[in-house]
Design a protein around this motif. Structure first.
Motif, PDB file in Angstrom:
ATOM      1  N   THR A 181       5.340  -6.073   3.859  1.00 11.24           N
ATOM      2  CA  THR A 181       5.071  -4.802   4.756  1.00 11.24           C
ATOM      3  C   THR A 181       4.011  -5.028   6.445  1.00 11.24           C
ATOM      4  N   TRP A 182       3.311  -5.030   5.604  1.00  7.34           N
ATOM      5  CA  TRP A 182       1.604  -5.481   6.447  1.00  7.34           C
ATOM      6  C   TRP A 182       1.549  -6.907   7.151  1.00  7.34           C
ATOM      7  N   ALA A 183       1.742  -7.625   6.438  1.00 12.66           N
ATOM      8  CA  ALA A 183       1.720  -9.127   6.750  1.00 12.66           C
ATOM      9  C   ALA A 183       3.273  -9.162   7.374  1.00 12.66           C
ATOM     10  N   HIS A 184       3.872  -9.037   7.486  1.00 14.20           N
ATOM     11  CA  HIS A 184       5.468  -9.145   7.934  1.00 14.20           C
ATOM     12  C   HIS A 184       5.252  -8.698   9.631  1.00 14.20           C
ATOM     13  N   VAL A 185       4.455  -6.897   9.331  1.00 14.94           N
ATOM     14  CA  VAL A 185       4.975  -6.698  10.539  1.00 14.94           C
ATOM     15  C   VAL A 185       3.698  -6.929  11.593  1.00 14.94           C
ATOM     16  N   LEU A 186       2.358  -6.338  11.027  1.00 21.74           N
ATOM     17  CA  LEU A 186       1.196  -7.050  12.082  1.00 21.74           C
ATOM     18  C   LEU A 186       1.023  -8.133  12.067  1.00 21.74           C
TER      19      LEU A 186
END
Ligand code: ZN
Length: 261
Positions: A181-186
């Motif tokens: 999620t972090w890699a995708h969103v940020l």
């Protein structure tokens, strides 16, 4: 007297009383601490006690260290730890404080201190185990809690980032799903910011965040705590991802004395 002092020291930070003078410092200098619920404020006080007991504070460039400086810095650093099951910056040994925007080479440490490039960011630097701050920058960042700029939150976001061994814009997230999620969103938000700036378009995230993924994480951490309503309205996924990591919802913070709409 000595025995009493020893007994006080022997108590864990959890059971030690928070000095009333330190509460006054929080009330005077740290608006974010005043916005917390009673329970969170108690948790913050325990974290501050542990932080100040564990870390070495040092004045440099003629700066005289005192409790106001220790408590003001520790409080903001520890706001990033609230509600999370985590150690108190285990890699961090020393916080060096200069009176104002400091010079690169110091007598107390070998070699140059890394200074971040942007002029607006002078007064901050990082190195493993070490945080360097300029007191004037700390006070500027602290006095306005709604301008999205806070050098202490920024620096300590970098500390969280490097706790997993790499400074890559992602702190220790614990699970594969959260990393994804972090890699995708940020990742998307970072790319969007870079693209906007290259195209000469306006961006509501500080341009310094486009420097690198670690700077992006540090800059959006400042914004998360200081401009939560704006961040949530315009970047809901980013806000949600940070809220999941920090286990907090700063949009609900209310400054005492201010009215809720
Ligand atoms: Zn930075």
């Amino acid at each position: 007297m000595f025995r009493l002092f020893k007994r006080w020291l022997g108590r864990s930070p959890e059971s030690r009383p928070f000095p009333p003078e330190w509460s006054e410092i929080l009330d005077q200098n740290v608006p974010l601490a005043q916005m917390l619920s009673e329970t969170d404020r108690r948790e913050l006080e325990r974290l501050i006690l542990a932080f100040i007991e564990d870390k070495h504070f040092e004045g440099a460039g003629g700066f005289e260290m005192n409790d106001e400086v220790r408590v003001t810095i520790a409080a903001q650093a520890c706001i990033l730890l609230l509600h999370r099951d985590t150690a108190v910056y285990p890699d961090l040994d020393t916080i060096v404080v200069y009176p104002s925007t400091y010079v690169a080479r110091t007598k107390s440490f070998d070699g140059p201190v890394v200074i971040e490039g942007d002029v607006a960011r002078l007064g901050e630097s990082w190195e493993r185990g070490l945080v360097v701050l300029a007191w004037d920058a700390v006070r500027r960042g602290t006095s306005n809690v709604r301008d999205g700029h806070n050098v202490v939150l920024h620096e300590f976001a970098h500390q969280l980032d490097q706790e997993d061994g790499t400074m890559d814009g992602a702190p220790d997230l614990g699970s594969r799903a959260r990393y994804a999620t972090w890699a995708h969103v940020l990742g998307e938000e970072y790319a969007d910011l870079v693209e906007r700036l290259h195209a000469g378009r306006r961006a509501d995230i500080d341009a310094y965040g486009a420097t690198s993924p670690p700077e992006f994480f540090a800059v959006v951490t400042e914004m998360f705590f200081e401009k939560p309503a704006q961040l949530r309205a315009r970047h809901p996924e980013l806000y949600a991802t940070l809220a999941d990591f920090y286990q907090q919802d700063p949009e609900s913070f209310v400054l005492p004395g201010s009215r809720t709409p």
